[in-house]
Design a protein around this motif. Structure first.
Motif, short mmCIF file in Angstrom:
data_model
loop_
_atom_site.label_atom_id
_atom_site.label_comp_id
_atom_site.label_asym_id
_atom_site.label_seq_id
_atom_site.Cartn_x
_atom_site.Cartn_y
_atom_site.Cartn_z
N TYR A 114 0.83 -1.21 0.00
CA TYR A 114 0.00 0.00 0.00
C TYR A 114 0.87 1.26 0.00
O TYR A 114 0.61 2.22 -0.75
CB TYR A 114 -0.92 -0.02 1.22
CG TYR A 114 -1.68 1.27 1.44
CD1 TYR A 114 -2.84 1.55 0.72
CD2 TYR A 114 -1.23 2.23 2.37
CE1 TYR A 114 -3.53 2.73 0.90
CE2 TYR A 114 -1.92 3.41 2.56
CZ TYR A 114 -3.07 3.65 1.83
OH TYR A 114 -3.75 4.83 2.02
N ALA A 117 0.44 1.66 -4.24
CA ALA A 117 -0.97 1.99 -4.40
C ALA A 117 -1.16 2.89 -5.62
O ALA A 117 -0.45 3.90 -5.78
CB ALA A 117 -1.50 2.67 -3.15
N ALA A 170 -4.64 -3.40 -1.82
CA ALA A 170 -3.52 -2.51 -1.51
C ALA A 170 -3.17 -1.67 -2.74
O ALA A 170 -2.93 -0.46 -2.63
CB ALA A 170 -2.31 -3.32 -1.06
N ASP A 221 -6.78 1.75 2.42
CA ASP A 221 -5.92 1.95 3.59
C ASP A 221 -5.92 0.69 4.47
O ASP A 221 -6.95 0.05 4.64
CB ASP A 221 -6.43 3.14 4.39
CG ASP A 221 -5.54 3.45 5.58
OD1 ASP A 221 -5.75 2.85 6.65
OD2 ASP A 221 -4.64 4.30 5.43
#
Length: 412
Positions: A64, A68, A139, A144
């Protein structure tokens, strides 16, 4: 954040309400030994979940933070989108959990009960090590990590109420949401229901991807698994398919089959294993639930022991941040030991008596040697005193079992 621990009191409240419905409707959807086995599996799942979630969650956070593609933010609408996306991933996780051997080995414990009631919802796996992979796409989509925990816990909480036989069809809701009716079909081992209805919250995924099956009035669900457990041992419930896969992978001759045993379709076995080591399967035309007749005294004792195990487990989860790693491991080990012990008590095994003695010796040693709050000492001491007071009568039952076995051996 995860809301599961806060939902636990409501789970038990709903179980109490379902037991009231059981009483007034004169149904027989509950058995003490089966229900305790389900609840114990749930406690173990929470214990092991603490340990096995650390590495996967760390990987998720890393992906993430670095890869992301979007930033979803924290509005209510984006939260709803994340909730739907999570359920989509859950669908595929659940589907592969039924259709691939190594994933079924972890998920099978949830289906091993031959009853279907709210305690079945808590019969969760302790040995799932690969399911987290199915959620990694979130992710990359910018969900989040804390939001992932939130929607994941809400997804699991939703699934609790559908594990009941006291609610019938719900009209148009059957087309969109997972309901008790279509989830009853999912838990059935009848051929028409096998590998159907995988959704967690939304049944629309099953309708879209061809895995939906309506619950049929002419085909009442028969709950459980084809390779029945015949055991109240929660560790065996979590490991029995792994044990079989290890044996097949070791014994089979072809190297390709040694790999395919794990990642092939659930139920597939190499030809030489089917020939040399055939497995018994449930004959649904003569299906009979596994049961061991036990006294009311033993049922009460087992319920008290489960209450103690649940109490220790909850205290552990609520105070885990204040415990050293070694303390955490010792408590988890005790809960595992206590869970196996109550299973052996329910199975009327003499070993259960000695396991109970060992369990309380360990508990008393902690009370004597470690400073703990007065209320906690009083609570644990109360469980101990009541349990020990019941030992003489339970010991007499075990003595009778031994004498009966000796008499049978003499006659034989």
């Amino acid at each position: 954040m995860s809301y599961i621990i806060y939902a636990i009191p409501f789970f038990f409240l709903l179980i109490a309400l379902e037991l009231m419905a059981e009483y007034f409707r004169k149904t027989d959807y509950y058995r003490t030994n089966d229900a305790i086995n389900s609840l114990t599996a749930g406690v173990l799942s929470r214990m092991f979940g603490i340990l096995k979630a650390l590495v996967p969650f760390t990987i998720y956070v890393m992906l993430y933070d670095n890869y992301a593609l979007f930033t979803l933010g924290d509005s209510i609408w984006l939260g709803l989108i994340a909730f739907v996306l999570y359920d989509f991933c859950y669908y595929w996780n659940h589907r592969f959990g039924h259709e691939m051997s190594i994933l079924w080995a972890a998920h099978v414990v949830h289906h091993s009960s031959e009853e279907y009631n709210l305690t079945t919802a808590l019969r969760q796996t302790s040995g799932s090590f690969l399911s987290w992979i199915f959620y990694l796409p979130l992710a990359f989509l910018g969900v989040d990590p804390l939001l992932l925990l939130t929607v994941g816990s809400l997804n699991l909480i939703y699934q609790f109420w559908v594990h009941t036989r006291h609610i019938g069809r719900l009209g148009w809701l059957e087309w969109i949401f997972v309901t008790p009716s279509n989830h009853r079909a999912h838990h059935a081992q009848n051929q028409i229901y096998i590998d159907r209805n995988y959704g967690g919250v939304f049944i629309i995924w099953d309708r879209l991807f061809g895995s939906f099956q309506d619950e049929l009035d002419q085909e009442p669900p028969i709950y459980g698994i084809r390779k029945a457990l015949h055991s109240w041992n929660p560790i065996y419930a979590n490991t029995h398919v792994y044990q079989q896969l290890i044996k097949d992978s070791w014994r089979t001759k072809a190297w390709s089959d040694k790999f395919k045993v794990w990642f092939g379709k659930t139920g597939w076995r190499p030809a030489d294993m089917e020939r040399d080591y055939p497995l018994g399967r449930v004959d649904l035309t003569r299906f009979k639930k596994f049961d061991i007749v036990i006294s009311t005294r033993r049922k009460v004792y087992a319920l008290i022991q489960h209450g103690l195990t649940t109490f220790v487990g909850l205290e552990f989860l609520l105070n885990i941040t204040h415990l050293a790693l070694m303390q955490q491991l010792l408590i988890i080990a005790w809960v595992i030991f206590a869970s196996v012990s109550v299973g052996e008590v329910l199975a009327m095994k003499v070993a259960g008596w000695w396991l109970e003695v060992a369990k309380y010796l360990a508990l008393v040693s902690v009370l004597v040697t470690h400073p703990i709050p007065f209320w906690l000492m009083l609570s644990v001491s109360s469980f101990t005193v009541v349990s020990v007071a019941m030992w003489p009568s339970l010991k007499k039952e075990y003595t009778n079992i031994v004498e009966q076995k000796e008499d049978m051996a003499i006659v034989g």
